[in-house]
Structures are given as C-alpha cells and as structure tokens.
Design an enzyme around this catalytic site. Sequence first.
Site, PDB file in Angstrom:
ATOM      1  N   GLU A 176      81.334 184.843   7.366  1.00 20.56           N
ATOM      2  CA  GLU A 176      82.016 185.563   8.460  1.00 20.56           C
ATOM      3  C   GLU A 176      83.474 185.860   8.107  1.00 20.56           C
ATOM      4  OE1 GLU A 176      81.277 183.283  12.056  1.00 20.56           O
ATOM      5  OE2 GLU A 176      79.393 184.346  12.351  1.00 20.56           O
ATOM      6  N   GLU A 374      72.173 184.396  10.646  1.00 23.02           N
ATOM      7  CA  GLU A 374      72.445 183.598  11.844  1.00 23.02           C
ATOM      8  C   GLU A 374      72.091 184.422  13.069  1.00 23.02           C
ATOM      9  OE1 GLU A 374      76.338 181.823  12.346  1.00 23.02           O
ATOM     10  OE2 GLU A 374      76.522 181.471  10.182  1.00 23.02           O
TER      11      GLU A 374
HETATM   12  P1  P53 Z   1      79.536 178.099  17.647  1.00 26.08           P
HETATM   13  C1  P53 Z   1      82.499 183.231  16.617  1.00 26.08           C
HETATM   14  C2  P53 Z   1      81.735 184.390  16.801  1.00 26.08           C
HETATM   15  C3  P53 Z   1      80.539 184.539  16.126  1.00 26.08           C
HETATM   16  C4  P53 Z   1      80.111 183.543  15.265  1.00 26.08           C
HETATM   17  O1  P53 Z   1      79.149 179.377  16.777  1.00 26.08           O
HETATM   18  C5  P53 Z   1      80.877 182.419  15.060  1.00 26.08           C
HETATM   19  C6  P53 Z   1      82.073 182.257  15.734  1.00 26.08           C
HETATM   20  C7  P53 Z   1      82.886 181.037  15.538  1.00 26.08           C
HETATM   21  O2  P53 Z   1      82.717 180.157  16.614  1.00 26.08           O
HETATM   22  O3  P53 Z   1      80.566 181.449  14.170  1.00 26.08           O
HETATM   23  C8  P53 Z   1      79.303 181.385  13.551  1.00 26.08           C
HETATM   24  O4  P53 Z   1      79.205 176.918  16.814  1.00 26.08           O
HETATM   25  C9  P53 Z   1      79.444 180.467  12.357  1.00 26.08           C
HETATM   26  C10 P53 Z   1      78.791 179.137  12.536  1.00 26.08           C
HETATM   27  C11 P53 Z   1      78.819 178.763  13.999  1.00 26.08           C
HETATM   28  C12 P53 Z   1      77.953 179.763  14.752  1.00 26.08           C
HETATM   29  O5  P53 Z   1      78.406 181.078  14.545  1.00 26.08           O
HETATM   30  O6  P53 Z   1      80.973 178.243  17.922  1.00 26.08           O
HETATM   31  O7  P53 Z   1      79.046 181.055  11.144  1.00 26.08           O
HETATM   32  O8  P53 Z   1      79.437 178.210  11.700  1.00 26.08           O
HETATM   33  O9  P53 Z   1      78.411 177.473  14.279  1.00 26.08           O
HETATM   34  C13 P53 Z   1      77.876 179.512  16.239  1.00 26.08           C
HETATM   35  O10 P53 Z   1      78.680 178.166  18.865  1.00 26.08           O
END
Ligand code: P53
Length: 476
Positions: A176, A374
């Site tokens: 990201e 993801e």
């Molecule tokens: P969490 C922001 C927006 C989109 C994805 O996020 C993001 C974030 C950062 O918070 O992160 C990704 O755990 C990232 C993972 C993360 C996952 O999305 O904040 O690649 O490490 O855990 C979900 O709910």
Amino acid sequence: MTGFKAGFLWGGAVAAHQLEGGWQEGGKGASVADVMTAGAHGVSREITNGVLPGKNYPNHEAIDFYHRYKDDLKLFAEMGYKCFRTSIAWTRIFPNGDELTPNEAGLQFYDDLFDECLKLGIEPVITLSHFEMPYHLVTEYGGWRNRKLIEFFVRFAEVVFTRYQHKVKYWMTFNEINNQANFHEDFAPFTNSGLKYAPGEDREPVMYQAAHYELVASALAVKIGHEINPQLQIGCMIAMCPIYPLSCAPNDMMMAMNAMHRRYWFTDVHVRGKYPQHLLNYFERRGFELDITEEDRQALAEGCVDYIGFSYYMSFATKATADNPQLDYDETTSLVSNPYVQKSDWGWQIDPVGLRYSLNWFYDHYQLPLFIVENGFGAIDVQESDGTVNDQYRIDYLAAHIAEMKKAVVEDGVDLMGYTPWGCIDLVSAGTGEMKKRYGFIYVDKDNEGNGTLARSRKKSFAWYQKVIATNGSEL
Ligand code: P53
C-alpha cells in the site's frame, strides 16, 4: 469464459508484524510496528520514542504465529488455500536495517515457514515491506527521507530473492505504497516510510521525496529479482479506494479525477517506469524541488512490475468546494460520505460494485494481470458459549465482493490472478492496533488488552470459504 481460470490463486493474506509476535526472537530487531501502541476507532495509535515501559504494544506478541504457524497453516490447508500471502519481517533478516550481512536465524525461520506451506500445497506470496521497516532506520536516518535507504532495501531484497527463489515465485515490494497520500495524519507516513515530522514542517514534499526513493528501490529490486531468477513475478501493491464524485456536476467529476491522480500516480511509476505529466506539473506549480536524478529515471524505466497487487476494502467520495479553485485533493479534508452505501463499525464504506469498478479501472489503465491481495470486513465477532462464531455478515460481505469480482472477469475480461482475503486468521489491526476489529475465518481468543488463551477456532465463514474454493467460486 464462465468463471475463474484454472490455477486461480485462492488463499488468505496477513502481514508478519500483525500476527507473528516473537518480536525479539531469533535476533529480530524492533520495527516501526513495535513502537506503536493500541488505539481504537477514532483514537490514533501512539508512536512512542522507542519501546517504553508500561505501554501496550499489541504487535509484540500479536497472535504468536511465530510459534504456532504449523497448526495455523494446517487450518489454511483445510480451507483449501492455494496460496498464502504474508510478509518477511525485514527486522528478522536485518535487525537494524543497515547491516552488511543478514541474520541467519531470521532467514531460517522463513525457510521453515515456506517449506511448511509448500508441503501443504500452499504457494507463498510475499511482500517485502509491509509497515514493518527497522525502527533503527527511523532514528538513525530519518526513514525514507534519506536516499541511503534505497541501498538497505535493495540489499534486503537481493538476499531474500536469492535465498527463496525456488520456494517463492510471487512477490510484492511495498505494501500500500500510496497510503501516504494521506500525509497530514501520522499513521501512513510512519508505517509506509518511517517518517516523523517536525512541528510545522511542510509534509507534502517530504512524502513525495520518500515515495520517490521507495519507487526507485522497488524498481531496482524488480530488476535484480529478474536477474536472479527470470521466473520470479514481482508486483507492486496499491491500496485501492476508488474515489467517486459526489454528484455529476462537472467540477465534482474533475475533483474526483484529480483525486484519483493524487492517490494512484504511484501505480503509473511502478507500471510505466515514469512519472505521469500531471504530477510533474503539480510539483512545478507547488514549487516542490525533489531529488530525482537521471540515474533514478533510468532505474524506474528498467524495473517495471509484472503485475498489480492491490487491496480493496471500500470506496471514497469527494466533491468540489468554492475554497478549492484548483480542485486539489487533500485526503484528510476532501472526502465526503457516500449516501448510497453502508458503513462498517469503523466507518469504512461497504461497496462491492466498487471492486468491479476498481478491477476495470486498473485493467483499462495498465493492461497488467491483477491480484486482489486484500479484501475483507473488519467486525466485532461474538463467540458463543459453545465456541462458535456466527459471522454471517462477513460471509455476506465477501460473497458480494466475489460476485462483483466474477463479473469483472467473466463479463469485462479482466485478467485476475487470485484473491486473498485479509486477516484470514484474526490478527492485530494495522490502523487501530485492536484485536476486536476481526477479519478472520479463524477466531483467535485474545482481546484488546492482551488477555486470552490464543486458542484458534473455526468461524461459520470457515466452511463457507472452503466451499467457495472447492467450487472455484461458483458457489457463494
Ligand atoms: P485495519 C487503510 C485503508 C486501507 C487499507 O486495515 C489499510 C489501511 C490502514 O489501516 O491497510 C491495509 O487493520 C493493510 C493491512 C491492514 C488492512 O488493510 O486498519 O495492508 O496491514 O491490516 C486492514 O483494519
């Protein structure tokens, strides 16, 4: 075409710092994730000056995957995973980041982990830098504001490509990388780039400089990886939140386009090996004088990625306002709520159609294979007294997204390599540091304060996803 291609990479995704724990085991150094405390929705994680006594650092133990990975991988295999996305904690290989020789105990850990995956028929998909760079590089070098980090990262990449080239085919460089478009907040600059800002510092050009060095490091890594083994597939990793105009007013549309420019130019550089003209014009208008050399330009051109990995959780919306005549996008202030979609408990807008839109947007722009690395629904799960978790809301979310992903493949002709839902086993949230923001098919008994047995159990979504994989996505 009626469905997903043969060999479609169904699996799950995690990142080392969010599940491994063992933060000082096997000679591991402290990473940026190790100095972040637990927060909550609306409460930022605190970035402390080193590890301080009395603070709650949820990543130190995480879910103890470091010691339990064999059992966890068995559960992934039971679901039928073809692949498993995780990252290599840079600090296990180079504890401080600036050493000349790698730490053998760290290298051995990932040898064992990958061997175990392969034994179960699961292909590892590996991110090199996922929010866990060595903290020493922050304190000694100022993070990615320093050009020296290119050398350190490339050394790390070369070591792990060489070591694991026959075990790992699919790689991504920086997780990201475009999150740092949100540079007014402290989280993304720190997790992406190890940036800490001085009070009053002009943050924006620093972000562009750091991102530039990362893009050069990524391109050099891609080139070296291909030299080490031409079979390696090395991609980028972009956080895709497509930005819609709030209305069809022409200036709202222009605003949305500018917003997409400002959030996704990173992909242009990764894929095309050069900066888009709109960004160069923007640097000029803003008077940003960045350190971009002729050698850098050549490196970028010679290290284009093989595929685009991306995360998709939500879409955004924006609108033009009278006080913004240039229609400049500022991620902290320019987003508005979309009245047509629901939100999660953490305010993330739920928009399955946005995934189809994103797949088409990427494929129209770049014509490269895409990999959804993801996607998922962070929610509060309740474990019943009999141990079950009825997470129908997660099944609904994922099924709706997979249905749209299928339309993008079957009806729109997008070339999609695979799909790895996020946090396939409950882990520490990156954004908030909470355990209670859960994504998994597998429940982990641990709460925000760190209490719990760490026992694993299958949620309702476990059997559901097993069936999705077994039917190659035809039964949702
Ligand atoms: P969490 C922001 C927006 C989109 C994805 O996020 C993001 C974030 C950062 O918070 O992160 C990704 O755990 C990232 C993972 C993360 C996952 O999305 O904040 O690649 O490490 O855990 C979900 O709910």
